[in-house]
Design a protein around this motif. Structure first.
Motif, PDB file in Angstrom:
ATOM      1  N   ALA A  59      31.817  52.297  19.730  1.00  0.00           N
ATOM      2  CA  ALA A  59      32.256  53.841  20.072  1.00  0.00           C
ATOM      3  C   ALA A  59      31.556  54.527  21.246  1.00  0.00           C
ATOM      4  O   ALA A  59      31.954  55.093  21.858  1.00  0.00           O
ATOM      5  CB  ALA A  59      31.251  54.622  18.650  1.00  0.00           C
ATOM      6  N   ASP A  60      30.384  53.709  21.845  1.00  0.00           N
ATOM      7  CA  ASP A  60      29.816  54.109  23.051  1.00  0.00           C
ATOM      8  C   ASP A  60      30.718  53.768  24.272  1.00  0.00           C
ATOM      9  O   ASP A  60      30.911  54.649  25.209  1.00  0.00           O
ATOM     10  CB  ASP A  60      28.669  53.458  23.395  1.00  0.00           C
ATOM     11  N   LEU A  61      31.986  52.804  23.932  1.00  0.00           N
ATOM     12  CA  LEU A  61      32.848  52.750  25.129  1.00  0.00           C
ATOM     13  C   LEU A  61      34.050  53.907  25.066  1.00  0.00           C
ATOM     14  O   LEU A  61      34.693  53.852  26.097  1.00  0.00           O
ATOM     15  CB  LEU A  61      33.693  51.514  24.631  1.00  0.00           C
ATOM     16  N   ALA A  62      33.928  54.724  24.212  1.00  0.00           N
ATOM     17  CA  ALA A  62      35.066  55.869  23.889  1.00  0.00           C
ATOM     18  C   ALA A  62      34.815  57.003  24.960  1.00  0.00           C
ATOM     19  O   ALA A  62      35.478  57.993  24.906  1.00  0.00           O
ATOM     20  CB  ALA A  62      35.044  56.195  22.698  1.00  0.00           C
ATOM     21  N   ALA A  63      33.483  56.789  25.859  1.00  0.00           N
ATOM     22  CA  ALA A  63      33.364  57.850  27.060  1.00  0.00           C
ATOM     23  C   ALA A  63      33.486  59.329  26.226  1.00  0.00           C
ATOM     24  O   ALA A  63      34.080  60.029  26.631  1.00  0.00           O
ATOM     25  CB  ALA A  63      34.410  57.490  27.958  1.00  0.00           C
ATOM     26  N   GLY A  64      32.395  59.274  25.146  1.00  0.00           N
ATOM     27  CA  GLY A  64      32.298  60.637  24.808  1.00  0.00           C
ATOM     28  C   GLY A  64      33.216  60.995  23.613  1.00  0.00           C
ATOM     29  O   GLY A  64      33.064  62.005  22.915  1.00  0.00           O
ATOM     30  N   GLY A  65      34.363  60.211  23.345  1.00  0.00           N
ATOM     31  CA  GLY A  65      35.182  60.575  22.313  1.00  0.00           C
ATOM     32  C   GLY A  65      34.862  59.810  21.094  1.00  0.00           C
ATOM     33  O   GLY A  65      33.736  58.940  21.188  1.00  0.00           O
ATOM     34  N   SER A  79      43.257  54.674  26.234  1.00  0.00           N
ATOM     35  CA  SER A  79      43.090  55.651  27.579  1.00  0.00           C
ATOM     36  C   SER A  79      44.382  55.239  28.422  1.00  0.00           C
ATOM     37  O   SER A  79      45.082  54.549  28.299  1.00  0.00           O
ATOM     38  CB  SER A  79      41.931  55.163  28.401  1.00  0.00           C
ATOM     39  N   THR A  80      44.319  55.987  29.395  1.00  0.00           N
ATOM     40  CA  THR A  80      45.434  55.763  30.747  1.00  0.00           C
ATOM     41  C   THR A  80      44.518  55.855  31.994  1.00  0.00           C
ATOM     42  O   THR A  80      43.648  56.381  31.885  1.00  0.00           O
ATOM     43  CB  THR A  80      46.390  56.744  30.442  1.00  0.00           C
ATOM     44  N   LEU A  95      45.801  51.559  27.990  1.00  0.00           N
ATOM     45  CA  LEU A  95      44.858  50.531  27.372  1.00  0.00           C
ATOM     46  C   LEU A  95      44.548  50.964  26.153  1.00  0.00           C
ATOM     47  O   LEU A  95      44.330  51.824  25.609  1.00  0.00           O
ATOM     48  CB  LEU A  95      43.470  50.664  28.302  1.00  0.00           C
ATOM     49  N   VAL A  96      44.485  49.945  25.298  1.00  0.00           N
ATOM     50  CA  VAL A  96      44.039  49.919  23.706  1.00  0.00           C
ATOM     51  C   VAL A  96      43.108  48.888  23.711  1.00  0.00           C
ATOM     52  O   VAL A  96      43.295  48.021  23.833  1.00  0.00           O
ATOM     53  CB  VAL A  96      45.492  49.821  23.043  1.00  0.00           C
ATOM     54  N   ASP A  97      41.981  49.426  23.100  1.00  0.00           N
ATOM     55  CA  ASP A  97      41.104  48.531  22.849  1.00  0.00           C
ATOM     56  C   ASP A  97      40.776  48.697  21.157  1.00  0.00           C
ATOM     57  O   ASP A  97      40.514  49.808  20.680  1.00  0.00           O
ATOM     58  CB  ASP A  97      39.634  48.986  23.511  1.00  0.00           C
ATOM     59  N   ALA A  98      40.702  47.400  20.400  1.00  0.00           N
ATOM     60  CA  ALA A  98      40.400  47.620  19.141  1.00  0.00           C
ATOM     61  C   ALA A  98      39.401  46.930  18.612  1.00  0.00           C
ATOM     62  O   ALA A  98      39.269  45.727  19.156  1.00  0.00           O
ATOM     63  CB  ALA A  98      41.774  47.158  18.305  1.00  0.00           C
TER      64      ALA A  98
END
Length: 142
Positions: A59-65, A79-80, A95-98
């Protein structure tokens, strides 16, 4: 990467003339849909972040989201990015990170072009929803 190819939508054509990367857990595929060609870079990391709380760290990778959760239980961040850091729009890379329920992390980037260097604005071969479905697929779990 056989798993990636088996998960691609049926209307996707893969460039069989390109040489896929053979690094374990990674693949580069050139795909075309309705005349739109993109480079997919796929990375799969089983048991990502064994220590601590992987969902919290992810979740920390979501840059605030906040990551979204799929029906399969995967947490997903999208993200784009643009051609340069100073010009993030229009997007040329998606980019999609799962993070899958078993702790496997799948990262897929799509460059709108056949390499990471020739990416151009426009519609990529796969939609963000298709990339999300590909990254969140349970077939990646180990």
């Amino acid at each position: 990467m056989a798993t990636a190819e088996s998960l691609l939508p049926s209307d996707v054509q893969r460039d069989r003339g390109s040489t896929p990367q053979t690094t374990p857990g990674a693949a580069h595929l050139i795909v075309t849909v309705d005349g739109r060609t993109s480079l997919l870079s796929i990375s799969v990391t089983p048991q990502w972040m064994r220590d601590g709380n992987p969902r919290s760290l992810f979740a920390d990778l979501a840059a605030g989201g906040q990551p979204t959760r799929t029906q399969s239980g995967a947490d997903v961040i999208t993200s784009t990015s643009g051609a340069t850091k100073s010009s993030p729009t229009p997007p040329v890379r998606w980019l999609v990170d799962a993070l899958l329920p078993d702790g496997t992390r799948v990262s897929i980037s799509e460059n709108n072009g056949t390499t990471g260097y020739d990416a151009q604005p426009g519609n990529p071969a796969l939609t963000l929803d298709q990339l999300t479905a590909l990254a969140a697929a349970t077939e990646w779990q180990h």
